[in-house]
Scaffold this motif. Sequence first.
Motif, PDB file in Angstrom:
ATOM      1  N   GLU A  69       1.179  -0.961  -0.102  1.00  0.00           N
ATOM      2  CA  GLU A  69      -0.214  -0.365   0.245  1.00  0.00           C
ATOM      3  C   GLU A  69       0.906   1.185   0.160  1.00  0.00           C
ATOM      4  N   ARG A  70       1.852   1.008   1.306  1.00  0.00           N
ATOM      5  CA  ARG A  70       2.842   2.326   1.027  1.00  0.00           C
ATOM      6  C   ARG A  70       3.789   2.647  -0.410  1.00  0.00           C
ATOM      7  N   ARG A  73       0.905   3.743  -3.079  1.00  0.00           N
ATOM      8  CA  ARG A  73       0.410   5.549  -3.037  1.00  0.00           C
ATOM      9  C   ARG A  73       2.084   6.293  -3.068  1.00  0.00           C
ATOM     10  N   GLU A  74       3.143   5.445  -2.860  1.00  0.00           N
ATOM     11  CA  GLU A  74       4.221   7.034  -2.710  1.00  0.00           C
ATOM     12  C   GLU A  74       4.904   6.498  -4.435  1.00  0.00           C
ATOM     13  N   PHE A  78      -1.785   3.716  -7.469  1.00  0.00           N
ATOM     14  CA  PHE A  78      -3.064   4.276  -7.270  1.00  0.00           C
ATOM     15  C   PHE A  78      -3.575   5.624  -8.324  1.00  0.00           C
ATOM     16  N   THR A  80      -7.846   8.236  -8.100  1.00  0.00           N
ATOM     17  CA  THR A  80      -8.560   8.362  -7.048  1.00  0.00           C
ATOM     18  C   THR A  80      -9.695   8.997  -7.574  1.00  0.00           C
ATOM     19  N   ARG A  86      -9.070   4.242  -4.168  1.00  0.00           N
ATOM     20  CA  ARG A  86      -8.990   4.581  -4.780  1.00  0.00           C
ATOM     21  C   ARG A  86      -8.988   2.891  -6.403  1.00  0.00           C
TER      22      ARG A  86
END
Length: 208
Positions: A69-70, A73-74, A78, A80, A86
């Motif tokens: 997940e980290r 995201r970074e 993802f 939105t 997401r």
Amino acid sequence: MTTDFPRELEDRLSLAGFSFLEVVEPRDDLVPCLVARYVTYLQLDDGRWDVAVKHEEPDLGGRFNAEWERAARERGLFSTARDGRREFLLGLDIRADVANEEGEDEAPPVYRWVRVQVLDAWDIAGVGCATGVFGAGANNPTFGAASLSGDVVMAASYWQAGIGFTGASHPERIATLREHAQRIASYDHVELAQRQWAERWFSGSEGR
């Protein structure tokens, strides 16, 4: 053209905490699923990055989920949606699970990008891998993912030392992936639509 998605796969995704949205038809500008999975063979000079979790980690599955997940995201996996949820692309074999008639050769996998949405509660390493959508058994991840634009690709793997994933950005600019697309285009055991997809993606990526 709309491609049917097996209800069984939709149910498995839901159990893991992901909502099926649509099957994305092969696009010339979108990296093919089989090419994206080859990201694990890249070198650091290609822009490859890795995240690994050792098998002896006390909460192996939980740690994998958190790191995925980290990174997603970074690194820009993802997107939105309007409702704030997401979304990303997951590479899946979308064949329905039906038995072949006696004497009939097994059809090759039909890999397509499937747009999915992340729900409030999800579990890739545990439920997702155990049901076969994200892996080959609990804590044994084997899946490919991409951003909706295809600018970011990730592939999860099981290694001798642990489990984790590899990623890269702008696959169309990476010579190793483009060369692999050429190879896929010549493989007789690969579904014809995928071979054609790989050939078109390679040809279109030459000028990008």
